[in-house]
Design an enzyme around this catalytic site. Structure first.
Site, PDB file in Angstrom:
ATOM      1  N   HIS A 136       0.904  -0.950  -0.031  1.00 14.41           N
ATOM      2  CA  HIS A 136       0.214  -0.103   0.050  1.00 14.41           C
ATOM      3  C   HIS A 136       0.367   1.018   0.071  1.00 14.41           C
ATOM      4  O   HIS A 136       1.571   0.653   0.296  1.00 14.41           O
ATOM      5  CB  HIS A 136      -0.988  -0.435   1.179  1.00 14.41           C
ATOM      6  CG  HIS A 136      -1.909   1.086   1.372  1.00 14.41           C
ATOM      7  ND1 HIS A 136      -1.509   2.477   1.696  1.00 14.41           N
ATOM      8  CD2 HIS A 136      -3.538   1.000   1.455  1.00 14.41           C
ATOM      9  CE1 HIS A 136      -2.600   2.817   2.067  1.00 14.41           C
ATOM     10  NE2 HIS A 136      -3.988   2.391   1.644  1.00 14.41           N
ATOM     11  N   ASP A 213       2.815  -4.505   8.115  1.00  9.62           N
ATOM     12  CA  ASP A 213       1.705  -3.620   7.785  1.00  9.62           C
ATOM     13  C   ASP A 213       0.710  -4.895   7.601  1.00  9.62           C
ATOM     14  O   ASP A 213       0.853  -5.296   6.742  1.00  9.62           O
ATOM     15  CB  ASP A 213       2.100  -3.076   6.385  1.00  9.62           C
ATOM     16  CG  ASP A 213       0.550  -2.705   6.412  1.00  9.62           C
ATOM     17  OD1 ASP A 213      -0.394  -2.779   6.960  1.00  9.62           O
ATOM     18  OD2 ASP A 213       0.519  -1.243   4.896  1.00  9.62           O
ATOM     19  N   GLN A 216      -4.265  -5.090   6.794  1.00 12.21           N
ATOM     20  CA  GLN A 216      -5.380  -6.498   6.410  1.00 12.21           C
ATOM     21  C   GLN A 216      -5.440  -7.663   6.448  1.00 12.21           C
ATOM     22  O   GLN A 216      -6.145  -8.641   6.415  1.00 12.21           O
ATOM     23  CB  GLN A 216      -5.089  -6.343   4.387  1.00 12.21           C
ATOM     24  CG  GLN A 216      -4.989  -4.972   3.714  1.00 12.21           C
ATOM     25  CD  GLN A 216      -6.787  -4.416   4.013  1.00 12.21           C
ATOM     26  OE1 GLN A 216      -7.600  -5.652   4.509  1.00 12.21           O
ATOM     27  NE2 GLN A 216      -6.865  -3.032   3.267  1.00 12.21           N
ATOM     28  N   LYS A 239     -10.086  -1.046  10.139  1.00 11.05           N
ATOM     29  CA  LYS A 239     -10.173  -1.951   9.449  1.00 11.05           C
ATOM     30  C   LYS A 239     -10.690  -3.534  10.271  1.00 11.05           C
ATOM     31  O   LYS A 239     -11.036  -4.380   9.741  1.00 11.05           O
ATOM     32  CB  LYS A 239      -8.688  -2.522   8.869  1.00 11.05           C
ATOM     33  CG  LYS A 239      -8.636  -1.089   7.778  1.00 11.05           C
ATOM     34  CD  LYS A 239      -8.164  -1.223   7.154  1.00 11.05           C
ATOM     35  CE  LYS A 239      -7.195   0.422   6.216  1.00 11.05           C
ATOM     36  NZ  LYS A 239      -8.106   0.365   4.882  1.00 11.05           N
ATOM     37  N   CYS A 377      -4.883   2.490  -3.508  1.00  9.16           N
ATOM     38  CA  CYS A 377      -3.880   3.122  -2.942  1.00  9.16           C
ATOM     39  C   CYS A 377      -2.902   2.208  -2.870  1.00  9.16           C
ATOM     40  O   CYS A 377      -1.553   1.834  -2.414  1.00  9.16           O
ATOM     41  CB  CYS A 377      -3.694   3.188  -1.590  1.00  9.16           C
ATOM     42  SG  CYS A 377      -4.716   5.347  -1.154  1.00  9.16           S
TER      43      CYS A 377
HETATM   44  N1  PMP Z   1      -1.708  -0.671   4.889  1.00  8.07           N
HETATM   45  C1  PMP Z   1      -2.434  -1.292   4.208  1.00  8.07           C
HETATM   46  C2  PMP Z   1      -2.751  -2.655   3.285  1.00  8.07           C
HETATM   47  C3  PMP Z   1      -3.531  -0.833   3.925  1.00  8.07           C
HETATM   48  O1  PMP Z   1      -4.825  -1.742   3.754  1.00  8.07           O
HETATM   49  C4  PMP Z   1      -4.722   0.795   4.068  1.00  8.07           C
HETATM   50  C5  PMP Z   1      -5.442   1.226   4.080  1.00  8.07           C
HETATM   51  N2  PMP Z   1      -6.238   0.527   3.185  1.00  8.07           N
HETATM   52  C6  PMP Z   1      -3.286   1.394   5.658  1.00  8.07           C
HETATM   53  C7  PMP Z   1      -2.255   0.517   5.178  1.00  8.07           C
HETATM   54  C8  PMP Z   1      -3.390   2.561   5.765  1.00  8.07           C
HETATM   55  O2  PMP Z   1      -4.220   2.050   6.155  1.00  8.07           O
HETATM   56  P1  PMP Z   1      -5.222   3.398   7.353  1.00  8.07           P
HETATM   57  O3  PMP Z   1      -5.433   4.265   6.216  1.00  8.07           O
HETATM   58  O4  PMP Z   1      -6.028   3.201   7.895  1.00  8.07           O
HETATM   59  O5  PMP Z   1      -4.017   4.667   8.226  1.00  8.07           O
END
Ligand code: PMP
Length: 419
Positions: A136, A213, A216, A239, A377
């Site tokens: 991401h 990270d 997910q 999430k 993203c």
């Molecule tokens: N890493 C991953 C794999 C994600 O899916 C996301 C959110 N889509 C993020 C980081 C960022 O998370 P947040 O917007 O809650 O900070």
């Protein structure tokens, strides 16, 4: 409300259970565009059970006060609830100590904290940071920024045509210059689950630090940071059925101790004078300013909800749903699934020959079906597959086969519209 533990960890949820679970999520009872809401955008954010909603309501109705500094009743009660939630989150990821659980705004802030604090202290010109092609943007851009500042270099571990992580290629990237390996546990764009325990062990053989990270993975898989042996693990509350604006950075105590504060101000200090400031102990050293107190407290309710349902049961049920969803979508003419790795969480990313992903999303919305369209993203993933965007249905334990049938039949309608 449905919070009693279910039959046993090995049993999968059955239909009746899912109907009961859904009653805990008021938003799912809504009709959208005069249809029952089919919410398949869980990778973007999950819905909240009543217990989480009540925890937020209770805090603002009866408990609101600033924490950690007050001697009065409400402040002490708030501090107790906030710290109890931290302890619950520690258990949830099996960290060794509450000092290793830092409240942050979410995964993005957690990664920025590590990149800025650890990176500034430890990166030297010529050092290397290894990322995967599945990241991401939140796990790319913070590293690019600090790499540029410290004259370090980013290297990227490749993926195969199914979206699987190529471990052999990753190992070839590691060397004595590798200082940090930062990878996702599960890809938000494709669902691929990475072998993070093996990735971590290989990085450690070269003396590199590892950040995972978990945005997910935490909502879908049991996570044990001590078993993984990673140095950092980041995830977002929203999430995992909790509020927005709160998340967790886990860091090994010894590693966090070596790092300077990220943001500075109140809360993170022990004493301040114009001659000298000393910093607070962990985890407060990394928690400058008034936090999202209600959100932190409500995370306990989110974790309790997931635990009551049983993570093994959630995993088993979602695996069934994913198999079913893959089957029904594969039968839609002109549909191409991206991301078919052997190990996946419930993400179905796809394109349709007949329509652009944004048109798919718009037409599905008229049927009350919420999916996500775009690059998620994760533009490098899109580039790897040669597409500008995909449509993505992402699952949670409250989704049903009927909802996946509704998705497939709506996609057939999209085909007809664009025929
Ligand atoms: N890493 C991953 C794999 C994600 O899916 C996301 C959110 N889509 C993020 C980081 C960022 O998370 P947040 O917007 O809650 O900070």
């Amino acid at each position: 409300m449905n919070l009693e533990p279910h039959a046993g960890p090995a049993a999968a949820l059955d239909r009746v259970d899912v109907e009961r679970v859904r009653r805990d999520f008021p938003i799912l009872q809504q009709r959208i565009r005069d249809r029952p809401l089919v919410y398949l955008d869980n990778a973007a954010t999950t819905q909240k059970p009543l217990t989480v909603i009540y925890a937020l309501q209770r805090y603002y109705t009866a408990e609101n006060a600033n924490i950690h500094r007050g001697v009065h009743f409400l402040s002490q009660q708030g501090t107790f609830a906030y710290e109890r939630s931290r302890a619950r989150l520690r258990q949830f990821i099996n960290a060794g100590d509450n000092r290793e659980v830092i409240f942050v705004r979410g995964t993005t802030e957690a990664i920025n904290l590590v990149a800025q604090s650890w990176g500034r202290r430890f990166l030297r010109p010529g050092d290397e940071i290894v990322l995967s092609h599945l990241e991401h943007h939140a796990n790319i851009v913070p590293w690019q920024m600090i790499a540029a500042e410290r004259e370090a270099r980013i290297r990227v571990a490749s993926i195969d045509d199914q979206g699987g992580f190529r471990f052999d290629e990753y190992e070839k990237l590691l060397n004595e210059r590798t200082r940090m390996v930062a990878v996702t546990h599960a890809s938000n764009a494709l669902g691929t689950v990475l072998p993070v325990k093996e990735i971590t062990a290989a990085a450690h053989r070269w003396g590199a630090r590892v950040l995972i990270d978990g945005a997910q993975s935490v909502p879908h898989l049991a996570v044990d940071v001590r078993d993984l042996d990673c140095d950092f693990y980041a995830f977002s509350g929203h999430k995992v059925f909790g509020p927005t604006g709160v998340g967790v950075l886990y860091g090994k105590e010894a590693v966090l101790e070596e790092m300077p504060p990220y943001q500075t101000g109140g809360e993170m200090i022990r004493s301040v004078s114009f001659d000298k400031t000393t910093f607070n102990e962990l985890p407060h050293k990394f928690e400058a300013g008034t936090p999202h107190i209600a959100g932190g407290i409500a995370m306990e309710a989110a974790v309790d909800y997931v635990n009551a349902l049983g993570r093994a049961r959630i995993e088993a049920y979602e695996a069934q749903l994913l198999v079913y969803g893959t089957e029904v979508l594969s039968q839609v003419p002109g549909l191409r699934l991206l991301g078919t790795a052997a190990s996946k969480v419930g993400v179905l990313s796809f394109t349709l020959d007949a329509a652009h992903p944004h048109d798919i999303g718009t037409i599905l919305d008229t049927e009350g079906i919420a999916i996500r369209t775009g690059h998620h993203c994760a533009q490098p993933v899109m580039q790897r597959f040669g597409v500008p965007a995909t449509a993505r249905a992402s699952l949670a334990f409250y989704n049903t086969r009927e909802e996946l049938d509704a998705l497939a039949s709506a996609l057939r309608k999209v085909n007809e519209v664009f025929r």
